[in-house]
Each structure stands twice: as structure tokens, then as C-alpha cells.
Design a protein around this motif. Structure first.
Motif, PDB file in Angstrom:
ATOM      1  N   SER A 289     -13.187 -19.206  18.734  1.00 33.92           N
ATOM      2  CA  SER A 289     -14.256 -19.310  19.738  1.00 33.92           C
ATOM      3  C   SER A 289     -15.118 -20.549  19.555  1.00 33.92           C
ATOM      4  CB  SER A 289     -15.149 -18.064  19.689  1.00 33.92           C
ATOM      5  OG  SER A 289     -15.791 -17.961  18.427  1.00 33.92           O
TER       6      SER A 289
ATOM      7  N   SER B 234     -17.567 -16.215  33.634  1.00 31.97           N
ATOM      8  CA  SER B 234     -16.872 -15.572  32.527  1.00 31.97           C
ATOM      9  C   SER B 234     -17.136 -16.377  31.264  1.00 31.97           C
ATOM     10  CB  SER B 234     -15.366 -15.501  32.804  1.00 31.97           C
ATOM     11  OG  SER B 234     -14.826 -16.810  32.959  1.00 31.97           O
ATOM     12  N   GLY B 235     -16.732 -15.801  30.138  1.00 29.25           N
ATOM     13  CA  GLY B 235     -16.900 -16.500  28.871  1.00 29.25           C
ATOM     14  C   GLY B 235     -18.292 -16.337  28.301  1.00 29.25           C
TER      15      GLY B 235
END
Length: 661
Positions: A28, A454-455
Motif C-alpha cells: 500500500s 475508491s482507495g
């Protein structure tokens, strides 16, 4: 098999992935950034990863000036005190035309999509390091680099002319443009000119129109000059003849310039043309523009396989108007009016540049993470983008560089919040918080910039502050007997049902989400709520000062304070609680702002009063007790918004509403 080639576009860098390089980690924490074919502006505060991105691209692609970029052990990402053993930089190029595809045919990724076959090129730089104890000999390198490309995971070795053709133009930050364009060996100017095909036959001495021919003729004519010829003859006959060894005569001749093309070009310097000030050195800004334009001259040449420019801090040495002109210049390079458009990747700290570039072309960097503002990535609607293209000016674009943002709908909040925050011991500048005044239109269009489809969320605290806008019933019956604060037929508090009030607040908080929180005044407006919560004296004084002629100095304000406070106390004695309710008294203090007093001027003097109180307590060493009391007394929504954006624990619970202080 039919391959679709996009002849009207350019091969451009569409994706960059970086893992374990400097600020970028893995999983990430790695960088995965999609780029557009035109301008890409990377904005963010210092140490957010902008320069690391540029250096990674320089390493992976190389630069046209063949600058050496060395990999050191410090380039490997460190986590929990341990450095990574390798890092990778992966660059993907798309929109190849037929000639470009042919040049990279053995490394192409070929994909079939909706019956059409497209091709792309992915180049990966992999760097590995060894600890010193692992090196087995003097020629065993502690760091090794390997370039690969190809459709499979492993790829094939990517080197030689293929790698050379991907070299990019790079302009470093705070560049010395005058030095770059000056005459010297291996000058950047000579490199740019020599690569243009028009210079292919300029090394022919016999052609009087060629550069070499012109310089050869100049040398011949100078050697025949009476004075120069006489001095050289004296040198040869009186000195060098006596130093001759054997039958090999030693003699000299005058040369002002070499006759080889490379030598000629290295003697050239480029400067801003000015007939009146020809020999005067110009400012760094104009030289900077000249240098950028010269680099684009090379990019537009037919021998430029990859038209990609990396420019760090293009605003260097440029005043705001020239920064805007620079963006217009760059946009012109993308229009296709020239031989081929150019892809540009900029990093910047300039609100001027950020406001000029289309919002969809902006990427925000925060702590090594990239957040594209393209439509598919944000919750902004097409209407939001249209609005922001018109109204996102330089005064608002500072939100792109902030750690926290307070979005307000008027000048009063814009002036007051920094003063209140400082009085609360929560300086906005110290905590990297920007106040953005967007007026009464589009309050939530700006906050939605920070919300993602998103994310992960952006690590930016965003607070919107808005008025509840429900006048109290007392606004229709002023204590001073003058004009009511609202029209007789206006809807006031008792005219609203509980459900209507709930819906009104919900309409002002419905855009919350992610890092965005909405704060709504509990009563009417900011100024009224301050008076209602015990700061009626502050508001009364600010309104009185705002009604004076001209802008007052602080000394003049101090001189007027005793008289204004005396009149306030007299009014309090005649009309104040318990004779009047808190709402009636708050309306009394707020009334001038609904009639003739400037809200902006009053907000300025309100800010001065809060700062004055804090400074007095600071001099007395009692600022801690003052800020705690202030945090309990101010309207809670203001205090909570300041605490949220400055990343501090929530304030102490608000005290019951009291009388004036």
C-alpha cells in the motif's frame, strides 16, 4: 491480426509504478500513478514525494543531457530501520504509432480489446544492493542496475539504442538558466542545436553558407588584418624562430574560433534580445523562460522519439503573471499545432500554476501517496469541474498544499478563524492549515476535491463551515427600537418545525465523508452566534470601530475603546439581561451588521480584539488559562473545526452560554 495505431497522438508515459525507492515503500506504500498525454502537474507540500518521482524517472529513462544520476544506498526505502534489498521503477508507454511500435517490436505488450489489438511498452529498472560483507571482490559492485522490458513478468534485457531513444528532457529546480545557455565546452545549447537535422551538413568548410565555412572565412580575414598580421609576424620572427628545433619551423597564427561544428556551437551563447540593453544582464526569470523554450525546440525536432519533458518547479524566478503565461505556452505545445504534441510532467509549489492547469490534470502528493484529481478518481461531478475551472483561482489553490483546510463562505470567517485559532493556541500557519473563502456559491464543490471514489483517503483534514441561517424570533423586535433585523414576513425560529430544522442541517452536512467534516452554526450566523455565546461586547466594539471614517491604526482603536465600552455598559444597564433575553441582546449587538456596517470591516476589528486579548494574557503568562476558557466559551462548531483541522484532540466541553465577557 490488426493492430490499432494512434497516428494523431504521441507515445506517452501513461503509468509509473515505484516500489521501495526512497519515500515509496511496498504494497500500500508503493506509488502507482496514472498520467495523461498532456500536462501533468504534481502538487504537494515539501517531502511529499515529488522530487523522488522525478529522480525515479531520470534513473529509469535517462536524460537528454546525459547527466549522471547515481544510485546510492540511501535510495533504498527504509522501514523500521531496515533498508530494502531492491527497488523497482516501472514505466508504461501507450499510444505508440506504427514507427514507434516497429522500434520496440521485440519488447511490446500486445493486448486484444473489443476486437482491436493495441500495443504498449513497459520498461522496468531494477536496482539491487549488497551489504559490504557480501561483496566478494574489488570488482563486485555493491549496487547493480538492470533494465528490462517485455510482455511477460521477467521481461528481456532493454538496452542500447532502444534505451537511448527513451531519454527525456529534464529541467532541474532552481536551475541556472544563464549558465545553461552560456558558451562552454559541452554546453546544453550546443547539444540542442547539434541534434537538429538542419545542422547535418554544417560541417562543410567549402560551403560559404555553412557555419564551418563562415568561421573559416572569418579566420582567414582576421589573419590578414594589418595590425594582427604585424604582431604575429613579430612573434614568429623575433621569438619563435629562435626556439625552432632543426628544420621544423615553430610559428603561430591567429584563430578566433574553431571550424568544426561542435567547436562552433560550443562558442555560442543565447540571451534575451534587447537592442537598448544589449550588454546588460537580464533577470533570472527571463533567462529561465528562454531556457525552457530552447529545450522545447529540441523536443519538437524530428529526431525526438520520446517527447516528454520533466520540469521541477517551473515557477522558479517567475512572477505570477509570467507563471500563467508559462502554462499557456505549455498548453500550446500540446495542441498539435507543432510537429507533434509534447507530454509535460511538472512539480510545483505555486498556487498560480495549480489554478491555471485544468483540475483533471492535477495530482496531489501526500506522504508518498498520489491522488489524481481526474474525474474517474474523485466524487466531483461534471458540473463541479466546470465550476472549478472558472472559480479555482490562486487564492483558493493554496488548499492543494495544506495539511488541513477550512472552507468558509464569507470574508468574516476568513479573517476571524486565523485569529481565533491563534487565541486558542492552535496557530493555523504552524499546523499547515489554509482558510479558503469560496463565497456563498459552491462551498462543497471545493471539499469534494478531497473525496475519492475508491482507495485510501487523502491525509488532509477538511472542514466546511456554514451558517444555519435561522433567525431568532427576537430579530423582528429590536431592543433599540430601530428597523427590525429581518423583514416582517421572514420565517424565524418558531416558524420551523423540528423536522425542518433537522433537514436544513442535513442539507449542510450531506457532503461529509472521508476526510471532510461539515460544521454548522447552532443559531443564525457566525457574528450573531458569537454575540449569543457571550461575545456581544466584542461584536459591539467591532461594529463601532467599523463605522469610524477610514482605516484605524491599533493605537487609534485603543484610544476609542474606553468610550465605546462605556456606551456598551450604559446600554447593558438599560436593556441587558435580565431585562432582555440572551437572544434579544445578541440581536442588539448584531443589528449594525444587518443595516449599514460592513461585515468585512467588523470582522477585521473582531479579529484584532481576539488577538489583543490573547497577547495581553500571553504577556501576563496566563495564556493557558485564557485559551482553555475561550475554547469552552466560543460556539462549539468553530472550536471543533479548528481542532479537527489542526489534528489535535477535541476541545473541552463547551460551558453553558453566559453573559458578555
Amino acid at each position: 491480426m490488426h493492430i490499432a495505431f494512434l497516428m494523431e497522438k504521441i507515445m506517452y508515459l501513461s503509468r509509473v509504478e515505484i516500489e521501495n525507492f526512497r519515500i515509496y515503500g511496498q504494497d500500500s506504500e508503493k506509488l502507482s500513478l496514472e498520467l495523461r498525454a498532456g500536462i501533468n502537474l504534481i502538487a504537494g507540500e515539501n517531502n511529499s514525494g515529488k522530487s523522488a518521482l522525478m529522480d525515479a524517472l531520470r534513473l529509469a529513462l535517462g536524460t537528454r543531457d546525459h547527466e549522471t544520476v547515481r544510485v546510492t544506498p540511501y535510495d533504498f526505502h527504509i522501514k523500521s530501520g531496515k533498508a530494502a534489498q531492491k527497488f523497482t521503477i516501472r514505466c508504461t508507454f501507450t499510444d505508440l504509432d506504427e514507427d514507434e511500435a516497429a522500434a520496440f517490436v521485440e519488447w511490446l505488450n500486445i493486448e486484444r480489446l473489443d476486437g482491436t489489438v493495441t500495443c504498449s511498452l513497459t520498461v522496468t529498472l531494477e536496482a539491487r544492493r549488497k551489504d559490504e560483507k557480501e561483496c566478494t571482490g574489488r570488482f563486485d559492485k555493491p549496487i547493480t542496475l538492470e533494465w528490462k522490458a517485455g510482455p511477460d513478468i521477467e521481461g528481456r534485457v532493454f538496452d542500447g539504442s532502444a534505451r537511448e531513444s527513451l531519454r527525456t528532457t529534464y529541467l532541474k529546480p532552481l536551475r541556472d538558466a544563464e549558465q545553461e545557455l552560456s558558451a562552454k565546452r559541452g554546453s546544453r545549447l550546443s547539444q540542442i542545436f547539434s541534434k537538429h537535422p538542419a545542422f547535418e551538413f554544417q560541417d562543410d568548410k567549402t560551403d560559404s553558407a555553412s557555419l564551418s565555412g563562415i568561421m573559416h572565412l572569418a579566420n582567414t580575414q582576421l589573419r590578414g588584418h594589418d595590425v594582427l598580421k604585424s604582431r604575429v609576424d613579430d612573434l614568429n620572427s623575433q621569438y619563435l624562430q629562435n626556439l625552432t628545433l632543426g628544420d621544423d619551423p615553430l610559428s603561430a597564427r591567429i584563430n578566433i574560433a574553431p571550424v568544426s561544428l561542435r567547436g562552433i556551437l560550443e562558442r555560442l551563447a543565447l540571451s534575451v534580445a534587447d537592442e537598448e540593453l544589449e550588454d546588460v544582464r537580464h533577470g533570472l526569470g527571463l533567462d529561465n523562460l528562454l531556457f525552457i523554450a530552447t529545450e522545447f525546440l529540441l523536443l519538437q525536432g524530428p529526431q525526438a522519439p520520446l517527447r516528454l519533458a520533466l520540469i521541477e518547479e517551473p515557477e522558479a524566478h517567475l512572477h505570477p503573471q509570467l507563471q500563467l503565461r508559462l502554462v499557456e505556452f505549455l498548453e500550446a505545445q500540446l495542441s498539435g499545432a507543432n510537429a507533434k504534441p509534447v507530454q509535460v510532467l511538472l512539480t510545483s509549489h505555486s498556487p498560480n500554476l495549480t489554478s491555471k492547469v485544468d483540475l483533471e490534470n492535477v495530482t496531489l502528493m501526500r506522504r508518498g501517496q498520489a491522488f489524481s484529481l481526474a474525474a474517474k478518481c474523485t466524487r466531483l461531478t461534471p458540473g463541479d469541474y466546470e465550476h472549478l475551472r472558472y472559480f479555482l483561482d490562486a487564492t483558493k489553490s493554496n488548499l492543494f498544499f495544506a495539511r488541513g483546510v477550512l472552507i468558509v463562505e464569507g470574508p468574516a470567517e476568513n479573517l476571524l478563524l486565523p485569529a481565533l485559532a491563534e487565541a486558542l493556541g492552535r496557530s493555523l500557519s504552524r499546523h499547515g492549515v489554509s482558510v479558503v473563502n469560496v463565497g456563498h456559491i459552491g462551498l462543497f464543490r471545493y471539499s469534494t476535491i478531497f473525496q475519492r471514489n475508491s482507495g485510501p483517503n487523502m491525509d488532509v483534514r477538511v472542514a466546511t463551515l456554514t451558517d444555519r441561517d435561522i433567525p431568532p424570533d427576537e430579530a423582528k423586535v429590536p431592543l433599540d427600537g430601530l428597523t427590525p433585523l429581518v423583514k416582517p414576513d421572514s420565517k424565524t425560529l418558531t416558524g420551523y418545525t423540528a423536522d425542518e430544522i433537522t433537514k436544513r442541517i442535513a442539507s449542510r452536512t450531506k457532503h461529509e465523508g472521508g476526510p471532510v467534516r461539515a460544521y454548522v452554526s447552532p443559531e443564525w450566523t457566525l457574528e450573531y452566534d458569537l454575540a449569543f455565546h457571550g461575545f456581544a461586547l466584542h461584536l459591539f466594539v467591532a461594529c463601532e470601530l467599523a463605522q469610524q471614517k477610514g482605516a484605524l491604526t491599533h493605537a487609534e482603536c485603543e484610544a476609542l475603546l474606553p468610550d465605546i465600552v462605556g456606551r456598551y455598559k450604559a446600554a447593558w444597564k438599560s436593556h441587558g439581561p435580565p431585562r432582555a433575553s440572551r437572544a434579544q441582546w445578541a440581536c442588539f449587538a448584531y443589528a449594525p451588521l444587518t443595516r449599514t456596517t460592513s461585515k468585512t470591516a467588523a470582522a477585521y476589528y473582531l479579529a484584532w480584539l481576539f488577538k489583543r486579548g490573547f497577547d495581553q494574557h500571553k504577556r501576563a503568562g496566563t495564556e493557558g488559562a485564557y485559551t482553555t476558557k475561550l475554547a469552552r466559551k466560543l460556539p462549539a462548531y468553530l472550536v471543533e473545526a479548528i481542532f479537527y483541522t489542526t489534528r489535535l484532540p477535541q476541545p473541552p466541553a463547551a460551558a453553558p452560554v453566559a453573559g458578555s465577557v
